[in-house]
Scaffold this motif. Structure first.
Motif, PDB file in Angstrom:
ATOM      1  N   THR A 203       0.869  -1.180   0.000  1.00 36.64           N
ATOM      2  CA  THR A 203       0.000   0.000   0.000  1.00 36.64           C
ATOM      3  C   THR A 203       0.899   1.221   0.000  1.00 36.64           C
ATOM      4  O   THR A 203       1.818   1.321   0.834  1.00 36.64           O
ATOM      5  N   VAL A 204       0.637   2.136  -0.905  1.00 37.33           N
ATOM      6  CA  VAL A 204       1.504   3.316  -0.994  1.00 37.33           C
ATOM      7  C   VAL A 204       1.127   4.327   0.089  1.00 37.33           C
ATOM      8  O   VAL A 204      -0.038   4.678   0.254  1.00 37.33           O
ATOM      9  N   VAL A 205       2.137   4.776   0.832  1.00 38.31           N
ATOM     10  CA  VAL A 205       1.923   5.728   1.928  1.00 38.31           C
ATOM     11  C   VAL A 205       2.152   7.156   1.431  1.00 38.31           C
ATOM     12  O   VAL A 205       1.424   8.075   1.777  1.00 38.31           O
ATOM     13  N   ALA A 206       3.170   7.340   0.609  1.00 34.90           N
ATOM     14  CA  ALA A 206       3.506   8.683   0.121  1.00 34.90           C
ATOM     15  C   ALA A 206       4.358   8.566  -1.130  1.00 34.90           C
ATOM     16  O   ALA A 206       5.086   7.578  -1.293  1.00 34.90           O
ATOM     17  N   ASP A 207       4.241   9.556  -1.989  1.00 34.87           N
ATOM     18  CA  ASP A 207       5.158   9.603  -3.131  1.00 34.87           C
ATOM     19  C   ASP A 207       5.500  11.047  -3.451  1.00 34.87           C
ATOM     20  O   ASP A 207       4.790  11.965  -3.038  1.00 34.87           O
ATOM     21  N   THR A 208       6.601  11.252  -4.144  1.00 31.87           N
ATOM     22  CA  THR A 208       7.030  12.607  -4.483  1.00 31.87           C
ATOM     23  C   THR A 208       8.020  12.553  -5.641  1.00 31.87           C
ATOM     24  O   THR A 208       8.404  11.459  -6.090  1.00 31.87           O
ATOM     25  N   THR A 209       8.404  13.730  -6.111  1.00 35.96           N
ATOM     26  CA  THR A 209       9.426  13.818  -7.162  1.00 35.96           C
ATOM     27  C   THR A 209      10.384  14.955  -6.815  1.00 35.96           C
ATOM     28  O   THR A 209      10.048  15.827  -6.002  1.00 35.96           O
ATOM     29  N   ALA A 210      11.531  14.948  -7.442  1.00 35.57           N
ATOM     30  CA  ALA A 210      12.461  16.082  -7.326  1.00 35.57           C
ATOM     31  C   ALA A 210      13.198  16.199  -8.657  1.00 35.57           C
ATOM     32  O   ALA A 210      13.583  15.188  -9.242  1.00 35.57           O
ATOM     33  N   THR A 211      13.337  17.423  -9.106  1.00 38.59           N
ATOM     34  CA  THR A 211      13.994  17.641 -10.398  1.00 38.59           C
ATOM     35  C   THR A 211      15.374  18.251 -10.205  1.00 38.59           C
ATOM     36  O   THR A 211      15.530  19.264  -9.512  1.00 38.59           O
ATOM     37  N   GLN A 212      16.358  17.597 -10.800  1.00 42.58           N
ATOM     38  CA  GLN A 212      17.733  18.084 -10.763  1.00 42.58           C
ATOM     39  C   GLN A 212      17.959  18.983 -11.968  1.00 42.58           C
ATOM     40  O   GLN A 212      17.596  18.611 -13.088  1.00 42.58           O
ATOM     41  N   THR A 213      18.518  20.163 -11.748  1.00 41.38           N
ATOM     42  CA  THR A 213      18.808  21.034 -12.895  1.00 41.38           C
ATOM     43  C   THR A 213      20.289  21.398 -12.915  1.00 41.38           C
ATOM     44  O   THR A 213      20.927  21.521 -11.869  1.00 41.38           O
ATOM     45  N   TRP A 214      20.791  21.510 -14.112  1.00 41.74           N
ATOM     46  CA  TRP A 214      22.185  21.953 -14.314  1.00 41.74           C
ATOM     47  C   TRP A 214      22.106  23.223 -15.168  1.00 41.74           C
ATOM     48  O   TRP A 214      21.552  23.188 -16.270  1.00 41.74           O
ATOM     49  N   GLU A 215      22.634  24.316 -14.636  1.00 37.53           N
ATOM     50  CA  GLU A 215      22.583  25.539 -15.437  1.00 37.53           C
ATOM     51  C   GLU A 215      23.952  26.081 -15.744  1.00 37.53           C
ATOM     52  O   GLU A 215      24.097  26.971 -16.579  1.00 37.53           O
ATOM     53  N   LYS A 216      24.942  25.534 -15.061  1.00 45.14           N
ATOM     54  CA  LYS A 216      26.306  26.002 -15.310  1.00 45.14           C
ATOM     55  C   LYS A 216      27.181  24.794 -15.561  1.00 45.14           C
ATOM     56  O   LYS A 216      27.147  23.821 -14.813  1.00 45.14           O
ATOM     57  N   TRP A 217      27.941  24.861 -16.600  1.00 44.88           N
ATOM     58  CA  TRP A 217      28.915  23.798 -16.862  1.00 44.88           C
ATOM     59  C   TRP A 217      29.957  24.343 -17.822  1.00 44.88           C
ATOM     60  O   TRP A 217      29.623  24.917 -18.854  1.00 44.88           O
ATOM     61  N   ASN A 218      31.232  24.195 -17.453  1.00 45.35           N
ATOM     62  CA  ASN A 218      32.316  24.623 -18.335  1.00 45.35           C
ATOM     63  C   ASN A 218      32.995  23.373 -18.901  1.00 45.35           C
ATOM     64  O   ASN A 218      33.753  22.718 -18.200  1.00 45.35           O
ATOM     65  N   PRO A 219      32.727  23.038 -20.159  1.00 46.74           N
ATOM     66  CA  PRO A 219      33.289  21.801 -20.737  1.00 46.74           C
ATOM     67  C   PRO A 219      34.808  21.842 -20.843  1.00 46.74           C
ATOM     68  O   PRO A 219      35.437  20.792 -21.036  1.00 46.74           O
ATOM     69  N   ASP A 220      35.408  23.039 -20.692  1.00 45.33           N
ATOM     70  CA  ASP A 220      36.872  23.114 -20.736  1.00 45.33           C
ATOM     71  C   ASP A 220      37.490  22.755 -19.385  1.00 45.33           C
ATOM     72  O   ASP A 220      38.687  22.517 -19.276  1.00 45.33           O
ATOM     73  N   VAL A 221      36.666  22.735 -18.361  1.00 48.93           N
ATOM     74  CA  VAL A 221      37.160  22.423 -17.018  1.00 48.93           C
ATOM     75  C   VAL A 221      36.775  21.007 -16.602  1.00 48.93           C
ATOM     76  O   VAL A 221      37.576  20.275 -16.022  1.00 48.93           O
ATOM     77  N   SER A 222      35.527  20.614 -16.876  1.00 49.75           N
ATOM     78  CA  SER A 222      35.138  19.237 -16.533  1.00 49.75           C
ATOM     79  C   SER A 222      34.474  18.580 -17.747  1.00 49.75           C
ATOM     80  O   SER A 222      33.740  19.242 -18.483  1.00 49.75           O
ATOM     81  N   PRO A 223      34.756  17.294 -17.953  1.00 41.71           N
ATOM     82  CA  PRO A 223      34.329  16.630 -19.187  1.00 41.71           C
ATOM     83  C   PRO A 223      32.826  16.427 -19.303  1.00 41.71           C
ATOM     84  O   PRO A 223      32.321  16.167 -20.392  1.00 41.71           O
ATOM     85  N   ALA A 224      32.108  16.548 -18.177  1.00 39.53           N
ATOM     86  CA  ALA A 224      30.663  16.319 -18.213  1.00 39.53           C
ATOM     87  C   ALA A 224      30.013  17.151 -17.119  1.00 39.53           C
ATOM     88  O   ALA A 224      30.660  17.466 -16.114  1.00 39.53           O
ATOM     89  N   PRO A 225      28.747  17.512 -17.292  1.00 38.45           N
ATOM     90  CA  PRO A 225      28.038  18.186 -16.193  1.00 38.45           C
ATOM     91  C   PRO A 225      28.105  17.316 -14.938  1.00 38.45           C
ATOM     92  O   PRO A 225      28.127  16.080 -15.037  1.00 38.45           O
ATOM     93  N   ASP A 226      28.108  17.951 -13.786  1.00 42.73           N
ATOM     94  CA  ASP A 226      28.345  17.279 -12.516  1.00 42.73           C
ATOM     95  C   ASP A 226      27.555  15.976 -12.334  1.00 42.73           C
ATOM     96  O   ASP A 226      26.330  15.989 -12.318  1.00 42.73           O
ATOM     97  N   GLY A 227      28.270  14.857 -12.196  1.00 42.77           N
ATOM     98  CA  GLY A 227      27.625  13.567 -11.940  1.00 42.77           C
ATOM     99  C   GLY A 227      26.924  12.986 -13.156  1.00 42.77           C
ATOM    100  O   GLY A 227      26.147  12.038 -13.026  1.00 42.77           O
ATOM    101  N   CYS A 228      27.170  13.550 -14.338  1.00 40.10           N
ATOM    102  CA  CYS A 228      26.429  13.123 -15.525  1.00 40.10           C
ATOM    103  C   CYS A 228      27.375  12.500 -16.565  1.00 40.10           C
ATOM    104  O   CYS A 228      28.585  12.462 -16.377  1.00 40.10           O
ATOM    105  N   PHE A 229      26.769  12.017 -17.632  1.00 34.90           N
ATOM    106  CA  PHE A 229      27.556  11.464 -18.741  1.00 34.90           C
ATOM    107  C   PHE A 229      28.068  12.614 -19.620  1.00 34.90           C
ATOM    108  O   PHE A 229      27.599  13.746 -19.539  1.00 34.90           O
ATOM    109  N   SER A 230      29.007  12.263 -20.521  1.00 31.08           N
ATOM    110  CA  SER A 230      29.552  13.277 -21.428  1.00 31.08           C
ATOM    111  C   SER A 230      28.598  13.484 -22.611  1.00 31.08           C
ATOM    112  O   SER A 230      27.707  12.665 -22.859  1.00 31.08           O
ATOM    113  N   MET A 231      28.824  14.551 -23.341  1.00 29.84           N
ATOM    114  CA  MET A 231      27.984  14.814 -24.513  1.00 29.84           C
ATOM    115  C   MET A 231      28.309  13.845 -25.656  1.00 29.84           C
ATOM    116  O   MET A 231      27.477  13.608 -26.528  1.00 29.84           O
TER     117      MET A 231
END
Ligand SMILES: C[S@@+](CC[C@H](N)C(=O)[O-])C[C@H]1O[C@@H](n2cnc3c(N)ncnc32)[C@H](O)[C@@H]1O
Length: 288
Positions: A203-231
């Motif tokens: 029986t479900v007691v509670a549910d929710t969602t959360a959205t992760q957003t990335w708005e800053k990323w410098n590809p010359d400094v890190s190969p992929a957005p934080d914790g993500c795959f590469s392009m």
């Protein structure tokens, strides 16, 4: 770390991956995502752990979430973590040295848990179902190991919610379509969590969602957005499902990288969470 190391980032067979240390490091990065932190805090509030309870974390990874929850179980509580990766388990165990309660991590398969029925008060699984071929079998296994009236907590990503905005609506639509397509794994399992819990008899007691957003990323400094795959990896996914031709690959990557350098880049991804309970078996009514 270069772009090739963040290329695939698959968690089906961590120990066989030549970039195993990157996979482990990425777990630290994704554990710091705002969405992950919010869902773990939400889960902790809804689980209402009590001293002396037993908790099982399936696909525990580095064991960080289980370690935080262990603090709510007092000295008499017990935490067990199961993961398919020996490397994850070894790191999780070494990080848990200072835990107050009994805490142990071992190698195991979510779809065939080597645990007796009805042993745990709480079973949780975070971002693991998406790597399985049969998530419904894993959820049934988790439910089997719960006591009557036990709590089940599932947190997972739904990659069909992934959006990439670099000011090009056609490119955005192709990415959305590619991510909507499941290939070889349950990448869109996030939105199925409630249905999976119900199908397992909970029986479900509670549910929710959360959205992760990335708005800053410098590809010359890190190969992929934080914790993500590469392009490059994303481009290959698009090619895989026919949303990009191999000839367009380099253009795609440089368009996204240029947008990120110019500050006109954003990405988002939604994670889902559900807390449910197994049925309480009532004692048979006494006969008159
Ligand atoms: C993305 S990581 C999530 C780790 C952790 N739950 C967290 O949220 O930080 C997915 C984990 O699932 C594990 N995994 C993949 N297939 C599995 C299976 N069949 N049984 C148990 N664990 C599995 C991987 O080894 C990896 O540690």
């Amino acid at each position: 770390m270069d772009a090739e190391q963040t290329h695939g980032l698959g968690y089906e067979r961590v120990d066989d991956d030549p970039n195993v240390s990157v996979l482990l490091g990425t777990m630290d990065a994704t554990g710091e995502w705002e969405a992950t932190r919010r869902l773990r805090a939400w889960e902790r509030r809804h689980l209402r752990l009590r001293a002396g309870e037993r908790l099982l974390d399936v696909g525990c990874g580095l064991g960080d979430a289980a370690r935080v929850l262990a603090a709510d179980l007092g000295e008499t509580g017990e935490v067990r973590g199961v993961d398919a990766s020996h490397e994850m388990v070894v790191t999780a165990q070494s990080r848990a040295r200072d835990a107050r309660c009994s805490i142990r991590f071992s190698v195991g398969d979510a779809e065939a848990l080597d645990e007796p029925a009805g042993r745990y008060d709480v079973v949780r699984s975070e971002r693991t179902l998406q790597w399985l071929r049969r998530p419904e079998v894993a959820v049934a296994e988790m439910t089997r190991t719960l006591v009557a009236g036990g709590r089940l907590s599932l947190i997972d990503t739904d990659w069909s919610t992934f959006r990439l905005d670099v000011g090009d609506s056609r490119l955005a639509a192709r990415v959305a379509e590619a991510m909507r397509t499941e290939r070889r794994r349950a990448s869109n399992v996030g939105r199925e969590l409630t249905a999976l819990a119900l199908a397992a008899g909970c029986t479900v007691v509670a549910d929710t969602t959360a959205t992760q957003t990335w708005e800053k990323w410098n590809p010359d400094v890190s190969p992929a957005p934080d914790g993500c795959f590469s392009m490059s990896s994303l481009a290959d996914d698009l090619i895989d499902v026919g949303q990009l031709s191999p000839a367009e690959r380099d253009d795609f990557i440089s368009t996204v990288h240029s947008a990120a350098r110019n500050g006109s880049f954003s990405m988002e991804l939604t994670m889902f969470a559900v807390v449910a309970t197994t049925p309480v078996v009532r004692p048979p009514t006494a006969r008159a």
